[in-house]
Scaffold this motif. Structure first.
Motif, short mmCIF file in Angstrom:
data_model
loop_
_atom_site.label_atom_id
_atom_site.label_comp_id
_atom_site.label_asym_id
_atom_site.label_seq_id
_atom_site.Cartn_x
_atom_site.Cartn_y
_atom_site.Cartn_z
N GLN A 38 25.82 -15.15 -55.04
CA GLN A 38 26.47 -13.85 -55.05
C GLN A 38 25.39 -12.84 -55.38
O GLN A 38 24.74 -12.91 -56.41
N ILE A 39 25.18 -11.91 -54.48
CA ILE A 39 24.10 -10.93 -54.63
C ILE A 39 24.62 -9.77 -55.47
O ILE A 39 25.62 -9.14 -55.11
N PRO A 40 24.00 -9.48 -56.62
CA PRO A 40 24.50 -8.40 -57.47
C PRO A 40 24.36 -7.04 -56.80
O PRO A 40 23.44 -6.80 -56.03
N GLN A 41 25.31 -6.17 -57.13
CA GLN A 41 25.26 -4.79 -56.60
C GLN A 41 24.19 -4.02 -57.35
O GLN A 41 24.02 -4.18 -58.56
N GLY A 42 23.45 -3.19 -56.63
CA GLY A 42 22.41 -2.45 -57.33
C GLY A 42 22.04 -1.18 -56.66
O GLY A 42 22.41 -0.72 -55.68
N ASN A 52 29.51 -10.04 -46.18
CA ASN A 52 29.78 -8.76 -46.82
C ASN A 52 31.30 -8.59 -46.82
O ASN A 52 31.92 -8.58 -45.77
N TYR A 53 31.88 -8.47 -47.99
CA TYR A 53 33.33 -8.36 -48.13
C TYR A 53 33.65 -7.08 -48.88
O TYR A 53 33.10 -6.84 -49.95
N GLN A 54 34.55 -6.27 -48.32
CA GLN A 54 34.95 -5.02 -48.95
C GLN A 54 36.46 -4.84 -48.82
O GLN A 54 37.03 -5.21 -47.79
N TRP A 55 37.08 -4.27 -49.84
CA TRP A 55 38.49 -3.93 -49.73
C TRP A 55 38.81 -2.72 -50.62
O TRP A 55 38.14 -2.48 -51.60
N VAL A 56 39.83 -1.99 -50.20
CA VAL A 56 40.32 -0.82 -50.94
C VAL A 56 41.84 -0.89 -50.94
O VAL A 56 42.46 -1.23 -49.93
N ARG A 57 42.42 -0.55 -52.07
CA ARG A 57 43.88 -0.54 -52.17
C ARG A 57 44.30 0.76 -52.84
O ARG A 57 43.75 1.15 -53.87
N ALA A 58 45.28 1.40 -52.26
CA ALA A 58 45.85 2.62 -52.84
C ALA A 58 47.37 2.47 -52.83
O ALA A 58 47.94 1.96 -51.88
N GLY A 74 39.33 -1.08 -55.72
CA GLY A 74 38.64 -1.73 -54.62
C GLY A 74 37.50 -2.59 -55.14
O GLY A 74 37.22 -2.63 -56.33
N SER A 75 36.86 -3.26 -54.21
CA SER A 75 35.77 -4.15 -54.58
C SER A 75 34.84 -4.34 -53.40
O SER A 75 35.24 -4.17 -52.24
#
Length: 85
Positions: free
Chosen positions: A81-85, A16-22, A46-47
């Motif tokens: 890659q598991i699609p977001q849903g 599980n990979y998450q990132w946010v940029r501001a 982000g993603s």
């Protein structure tokens, strides 16, 4: 004589990979490095990504007359890659 030995295995991993940029460009006061203390243009993105890996591996040994050895090793892997849903 003949001697045969085999080994087979399975592995599975989840990620599980998450990132946010501001980003902001103009600080009202350089002593307060906070996004809420800015004016002008601001950027935010982000993603999120979920991944999975499955695989099998094997090893086979064959010995003939305690003199000749044949050995094989290998693996197969599947990446998802598991699609977001």
């Amino acid at each position: 004589g003949h001697y045969l030995k085999a080994m087979v295995g399975f592995n599975q991993e989840w990620g599980n990979y998450q990132w946010v940029r501001a980003q902001a460009f103009t600080l009202l006061n350089p002593a307060i490095p906070d996004l809420s203390a800015t004016t002008g243009n601001e950027l935010a993105n982000g993603s999120k990504q979920h991944t999975a890996l499955r695989g099998v591996f094997y090893r086979v040994n064959y010995i003939f007359n305690d003199r000749y050895l044949i050995e094989a090793n290998g693996s197969l892997r599947w990446y998802f890659q598991i699609p977001q849903g």
